[in-house]
Structure formats: structure tokens, C-alpha cells
Scaffold this motif. Sequence first.
Motif, PDB file in Angstrom:
ATOM      1  N   PRO B  86       3.449  -4.778  10.796  1.00 52.03           N
ATOM      2  CA  PRO B  86       2.970  -4.139   9.565  1.00 52.03           C
ATOM      3  C   PRO B  86       1.662  -4.769   9.092  1.00 52.03           C
ATOM      4  CG  PRO B  86       4.885  -5.533   9.131  1.00 52.03           C
ATOM      5  CD  PRO B  86       4.688  -5.532  10.612  1.00 52.03           C
ATOM      6  N   ASP B  87       0.762  -3.922   8.584  1.00 57.66           N
ATOM      7  CA  ASP B  87      -0.502  -4.436   8.055  1.00 57.66           C
ATOM      8  C   ASP B  87      -0.211  -5.098   6.721  1.00 57.66           C
ATOM      9  OD1 ASP B  87      -1.887  -3.063  10.117  1.00 57.66           O
ATOM     10  OD2 ASP B  87      -1.765  -1.224   8.935  1.00 57.66           O
ATOM     11  N   ALA B  88      -0.709  -6.296   6.575  1.00 55.36           N
ATOM     12  CA  ALA B  88      -0.502  -6.995   5.298  1.00 55.36           C
ATOM     13  C   ALA B  88      -1.638  -6.631   4.343  1.00 55.36           C
ATOM     14  CB  ALA B  88      -0.484  -8.499   5.545  1.00 55.36           C
ATOM     15  N   HIS B  89      -1.285  -6.143   3.182  1.00 51.48           N
ATOM     16  CA  HIS B  89      -2.312  -5.776   2.201  1.00 51.48           C
ATOM     17  C   HIS B  89      -1.991  -6.424   0.873  1.00 51.48           C
ATOM     18  CE1 HIS B  89      -4.117  -3.019   4.927  1.00 51.48           C
ATOM     19  NE2 HIS B  89      -2.974  -2.418   5.135  1.00 51.48           N
ATOM     20  N   GLU B  90      -2.420  -7.646   0.738  1.00 47.96           N
ATOM     21  CA  GLU B  90      -2.160  -8.348  -0.517  1.00 47.96           C
ATOM     22  C   GLU B  90      -3.133  -7.884  -1.576  1.00 47.96           C
ATOM     23  OE1 GLU B  90      -1.617 -12.630  -0.398  1.00 47.96           O
ATOM     24  OE2 GLU B  90      -0.586 -12.360   1.524  1.00 47.96           O
ATOM     25  N   GLY B  91      -2.618  -7.649  -2.732  1.00 46.69           N
ATOM     26  CA  GLY B  91      -3.462  -7.245  -3.844  1.00 46.69           C
ATOM     27  C   GLY B  91      -3.857  -5.775  -3.797  1.00 46.69           C
ATOM     28  N   TYR B  92      -3.253  -5.007  -2.888  1.00 46.11           N
ATOM     29  CA  TYR B  92      -3.544  -3.578  -2.813  1.00 46.11           C
ATOM     30  C   TYR B  92      -2.380  -2.768  -3.388  1.00 46.11           C
ATOM     31  CZ  TYR B  92      -7.693  -3.805   0.184  1.00 46.11           C
ATOM     32  OH  TYR B  92      -8.942  -4.001   0.687  1.00 46.11           O
ATOM     33  N   ALA B  93      -2.712  -1.731  -4.116  1.00 44.57           N
ATOM     34  CA  ALA B  93      -1.685  -0.800  -4.574  1.00 44.57           C
ATOM     35  C   ALA B  93      -1.540   0.278  -3.498  1.00 44.57           C
ATOM     36  CB  ALA B  93      -2.114  -0.160  -5.885  1.00 44.57           C
ATOM     37  N   VAL B  94      -0.340   0.771  -3.283  1.00 48.43           N
ATOM     38  CA  VAL B  94      -0.106   1.766  -2.236  1.00 48.43           C
ATOM     39  C   VAL B  94      -0.172   3.176  -2.828  1.00 48.43           C
ATOM     40  CG1 VAL B  94       1.547   2.603  -0.522  1.00 48.43           C
ATOM     41  CG2 VAL B  94       1.352   0.160  -0.958  1.00 48.43           C
ATOM     42  N   HIS B  95      -1.030   4.014  -2.266  1.00 50.06           N
ATOM     43  CA  HIS B  95      -1.092   5.420  -2.676  1.00 50.06           C
ATOM     44  C   HIS B  95      -0.307   6.311  -1.737  1.00 50.06           C
ATOM     45  CE1 HIS B  95      -3.927   5.430  -6.005  1.00 50.06           C
ATOM     46  NE2 HIS B  95      -4.552   4.445  -5.390  1.00 50.06           N
ATOM     47  N   ARG B  96      -0.347   5.951  -0.471  1.00 51.48           N
ATOM     48  CA  ARG B  96       0.259   6.771   0.556  1.00 51.48           C
ATOM     49  C   ARG B  96       0.677   5.866   1.704  1.00 51.48           C
ATOM     50  NH1 ARG B  96      -0.374  12.439   1.342  1.00 51.48           N
ATOM     51  NH2 ARG B  96      -1.695  12.822  -0.441  1.00 51.48           N
ATOM     52  N   ARG B  97       1.888   6.058   2.182  1.00 51.70           N
ATOM     53  CA  ARG B  97       2.312   5.250   3.332  1.00 51.70           C
ATOM     54  C   ARG B  97       3.115   6.150   4.261  1.00 51.70           C
ATOM     55  NH1 ARG B  97       2.737   0.221   5.303  1.00 51.70           N
ATOM     56  NH2 ARG B  97       2.231  -1.398   3.823  1.00 51.70           N
ATOM     57  N   GLU B  98       2.467   6.631   5.285  1.00 53.43           N
ATOM     58  CA  GLU B  98       3.108   7.562   6.218  1.00 53.43           C
ATOM     59  C   GLU B  98       3.288   6.942   7.603  1.00 53.43           C
ATOM     60  OE1 GLU B  98       0.710  11.329   4.226  1.00 53.43           O
ATOM     61  OE2 GLU B  98       0.237  10.699   6.261  1.00 53.43           O
ATOM     62  N   ARG B  99       2.518   5.889   7.873  1.00 48.32           N
ATOM     63  CA  ARG B  99       2.434   5.416   9.259  1.00 48.32           C
ATOM     64  C   ARG B  99       3.646   4.604   9.707  1.00 48.32           C
ATOM     65  NH1 ARG B  99      -1.678   2.033   9.374  1.00 48.32           N
ATOM     66  NH2 ARG B  99      -1.863   2.031  11.637  1.00 48.32           N
ATOM     67  N   GLY B 100       4.291   3.926   8.800  1.00 51.56           N
ATOM     68  CA  GLY B 100       5.526   3.223   9.154  1.00 51.56           C
ATOM     69  C   GLY B 100       5.326   2.062  10.108  1.00 51.56           C
ATOM     70  N   ASN B 101       6.423   1.483  10.526  1.00 50.68           N
ATOM     71  CA  ASN B 101       6.334   0.280  11.346  1.00 50.68           C
ATOM     72  C   ASN B 101       6.387   0.541  12.847  1.00 50.68           C
ATOM     73  OD1 ASN B 101       5.858  -1.512   9.365  1.00 50.68           O
ATOM     74  ND2 ASN B 101       7.999  -2.072   9.061  1.00 50.68           N
ATOM     75  N   LEU B 102       6.808   1.705  13.237  1.00 52.58           N
ATOM     76  CA  LEU B 102       6.817   2.113  14.639  1.00 52.58           C
ATOM     77  C   LEU B 102       7.545   1.120  15.551  1.00 52.58           C
ATOM     78  CD1 LEU B 102       5.290   4.717  15.751  1.00 52.58           C
ATOM     79  CD2 LEU B 102       3.717   3.154  16.819  1.00 52.58           C
TER      80      LEU B 102
END
Lengths: 126, 148
Positions: B86-102
Motif C-alpha cells: 500500500p502507498d503510504a500517504h501521511e498527512g493526506y486526506a482521501v478523496h477516492r480509493r479504488e485501487r486497493g491492495n491487490l
Amino acid sequence: MAENQAVQAKNQATELRELPTVACEVDIFESGDGYLLRADLPGVARNDVDIQFERGELTLKARREYQVTGEPLASEFGGVLYKRSFRFPESVDAGQIHAELKAGVLTLTLPKSPEVRPRKIAIQGR
Amino acid sequence: MMLRLHSNSDPWREFRTLQHQMDEVFRGLLPEVGRRVTYPNNGPAFNVADTGASYVIEAELPGLSEGDLAIEATVNSLTIKGARKPDAHEGYAVHRRERGNLAFARSFGFEGRLDLENVKATLNDGVLRLEVTKQPEAQPRQISIKSA
């Protein structure tokens, strides 16, 4: 000659129409500095990606050809035309948008223009 | 189904027919060659093709690197396992998450025996391509007809 070109153009148009249009999977994140978009575009070459940004609307188009080698036993993917569009607030600094394609994943960074970025306001003490 | 035991001189014929029909029923339940053996939940898309001399397996694996994949082969099967970090995105708010962990595991069974010394695997632009050569006896042969 001109006729040949016309036929060729027609063939290309047919080919374009034949590829199924699919919405690629996308993640969008936001921070104080801007937006980050990631899109899965497996098998797409850099030259086959078209990104447009106009008045807050981001349009993403990507194309992948696929040729089957041999007799297919299982067929779950083929040629595709990926297409997606998103609206962003006007605060995106269009001139600073950066795109990178790596291992079939497109990463777009869309910075906010400096005037809308959050600023820490220091309180002056005496 | 009724058995007509009196029909022919060979009394076992009906039993063989019945056995054959039962085999057909069970064959329908078993995975076909090159088809899905394990069903992951919405895992990546795979293509399998028979080129005659080899099998070609391709998979859409965007964002995976060589280290995220494990490929195992036996003489008549191939298993591909993988997971996208998973991509780590510290300090980011999530608008859309479709890609998943696969995270996935897929197995394929093959009719022809595989030559395990001749497996080519490449990962380009998020597409895995495996080419496995068949053992010589499993490869098709051209038979020429000689005129008298």
C-alpha cells in the motif's frame, strides 16, 4: 495515394472504435499543498497517455493495444481505451501539474496555487 | 436414467456407458486446462495462450515490482502469488480509493508437461509475461506425407 490515406485513416478510426472504453481505477488524495492522483494503467506506454487540464477539469485518456500469441486458453484482458475525468477546484496551479508513469501506474501531482495553501499564522507575543 | 441390460450381447456395455456419462459429469465440475483453479476475489486479470511449443501467461499487475511476486512451477502447473504494497500517504486526506491492495494467488494447470528449465518471466509497464516451454514430447509435430 490520397485514397490510400483515407482508407488508412478510416482503418485507424475503426480500430479506435473497436477498443472497449474502460474506467481505470484511481486513488485521489489531498494535502495542504495539493492533490495526488494515482491511476492503474497496466501495459500502457508513455506515448499513449493523454492528459488534459482545462478550467478545473482533468481528462485522462490512455490506450493499450493487445495481440494474442497462439491459441487463447483464458482471456481476461485485451486492448483497451482507458478514460476518466475529474473536476478539481479552481485553486489547482495548472502550470505546475506533474505526471509520471512507472510500472503501469500513473502518478499526477496537482499543486494548489500559493494563495490558497494553508499558512501557519504565528501569534506575536509581547 | 434407465439401464437397458437386455439390449446387447455384451452385458458390460451399459455399465461402461454409465461410467462414461458419470465421468462427463465430474469432468464438468473440474477446472479446465489453463482455466482458473482458484478463484480470488476480483484479483488481477490473466491471459493464457498455447503457442504450440510453449504456454504464455500474462497478467495485469500495475505497481508491482519483481520482489512483490512469487512464481512456482511444477511439471503441469504454475502458481503466481503477489501483493502490492500500500502507498503510504501521511498527512493526506482521501478523496477516492479504488485501487486497493491487490493481493492474489492464481494457479493454472496444463495438459502438456512443462520444461522447468525454460521459463522466461518479464515484468514491463505493470504487465507480467511468463513463457514456459513445453517438454519436447508435449510439443506438436508436423507429419509429412510421402508420396509413393
